[in-house]
Design a protein around this motif. Structure first.
Motif, mmCIF file in Angstrom:
data_model
loop_
_atom_site.group_PDB
_atom_site.id
_atom_site.type_symbol
_atom_site.label_atom_id
_atom_site.label_comp_id
_atom_site.label_asym_id
_atom_site.label_seq_id
_atom_site.Cartn_x
_atom_site.Cartn_y
_atom_site.Cartn_z
ATOM 1 N N SER A 78 0.810 -1.699 -0.066
ATOM 2 C CA SER A 78 0.222 -0.163 -0.279
ATOM 3 C C SER A 78 0.764 1.382 0.143
ATOM 4 O O SER A 78 0.456 2.288 -0.536
ATOM 5 C CB SER A 78 -1.067 -0.159 0.999
ATOM 6 O OG SER A 78 -0.641 0.333 2.532
ATOM 7 N N SER A 79 2.437 1.199 0.383
ATOM 8 C CA SER A 79 2.764 2.394 0.419
ATOM 9 C C SER A 79 3.384 2.347 -1.150
ATOM 10 O O SER A 79 4.374 3.379 -1.113
ATOM 11 C CB SER A 79 3.902 2.609 1.456
ATOM 12 O OG SER A 79 4.770 0.880 1.267
ATOM 13 N N HIS A 80 3.585 1.587 -1.651
ATOM 14 C CA HIS A 80 3.925 1.681 -3.102
ATOM 15 C C HIS A 80 3.485 2.450 -4.451
ATOM 16 O O HIS A 80 2.047 2.658 -3.987
ATOM 17 C CB HIS A 80 4.160 0.465 -3.899
ATOM 18 C CG HIS A 80 5.814 -0.397 -3.047
ATOM 19 N ND1 HIS A 80 6.641 -1.522 -3.958
ATOM 20 C CD2 HIS A 80 6.056 0.103 -1.584
ATOM 21 C CE1 HIS A 80 7.576 -2.158 -2.805
ATOM 22 N NE2 HIS A 80 7.051 -1.036 -1.315
ATOM 23 N N ASN A 81 3.644 3.026 -5.251
ATOM 24 C CA ASN A 81 2.880 3.512 -6.669
ATOM 25 C C ASN A 81 2.743 2.799 -7.357
ATOM 26 O O ASN A 81 3.070 2.088 -7.754
ATOM 27 C CB ASN A 81 3.592 4.837 -7.156
ATOM 28 C CG ASN A 81 3.539 5.930 -6.234
ATOM 29 O OD1 ASN A 81 3.508 6.037 -4.801
ATOM 30 N ND2 ASN A 81 4.648 7.005 -6.343
ATOM 31 N N CYS A 82 1.648 2.632 -7.838
ATOM 32 C CA CYS A 82 1.002 2.295 -9.248
ATOM 33 C C CYS A 82 0.380 3.088 -10.072
ATOM 34 O O CYS A 82 0.331 4.751 -9.905
ATOM 35 C CB CYS A 82 -0.784 1.503 -8.542
ATOM 36 S SG CYS A 82 -0.520 0.358 -6.879
ATOM 37 N N ASP A 83 0.190 2.871 -11.314
ATOM 38 C CA ASP A 83 0.345 4.164 -12.499
ATOM 39 C C ASP A 83 -1.282 4.196 -12.482
ATOM 40 O O ASP A 83 -1.453 2.858 -12.416
ATOM 41 C CB ASP A 83 1.102 3.345 -13.524
ATOM 42 C CG ASP A 83 2.401 3.389 -13.781
ATOM 43 O OD1 ASP A 83 2.971 3.890 -12.965
ATOM 44 O OD2 ASP A 83 2.982 3.031 -14.654
#
Length: 160
Positions: A78-83
């Protein structure tokens, strides 16, 4: 550098605009958009798992490809970025339907747009063909994301 040298640049016509933008996985909600396996998708379900002993909280996304209708899933910390795809909707007036399955649309500035196929959705396809056959004035909504475009909706604005 002398003046006699000429430089040729390939025109991409999008002024460097990215097809996607990053967004933190934990902030993406149901009915939002996300890129899964390089496909623009609409999120239908999000569930978040708690952090493990050593890990991050994980977001489990279930999404449907906005062009093909295929169901895709992805699990991202959840802390990572998604495109997230830039999704645009534009309305055009329908001028003509060619025999090879392409439509001719009238843009806002009066030009025609002839590079779009009829939709694959049978219900929408029959509505467009029937309405056009009856001589109705039809306005189609075209959804575009990540360099793809497709007719996604239809409005009848009365007889011609």
């Amino acid at each position: 550098m002398s003046d006699s040298e000429e430089h040729h640049f390939e025109s991409k016509a999008d002024a460097g605009a990215s097809k996607t933008y990053p967004q933190q996985a934990g902030t993406i909600r149901k009915n939002g958009y996300i890129v899964i396996k390089n496909r623009p998708c609409k999120v239908v379900e999000v569930s978040t798992s708690k952090t493990g002993k050593h890990g991050h909280a994980k977001c489990h996304f279930v999404a449907i490809d906005i062009f093909t209708g295929k169901k895709l899933e992805d699990i991202v910390p959840s802390s990572h970025n998604c495109d997230v795809p830039h999704v645009n909707r534009t309305e055009y007036q329908l001028i003509d339907i060619s025999e090879d399955g392409f439509v001719s649309l009238l843009t806002e500035n009066g030009n025609t747009k002839d590079d779009l196929r009829l939709p694959t959705d049978d219900n929408l396809l029959s509505q467009i063909k029937d309405g056009f056959g009856e001589g109705k004035d039809l306005v189609v909504t075209v959804m575009s994301a990540m360099g793809e475009e497709q007719i996604c909706a239809l409005k009848d604005i009365g007889p011609k």
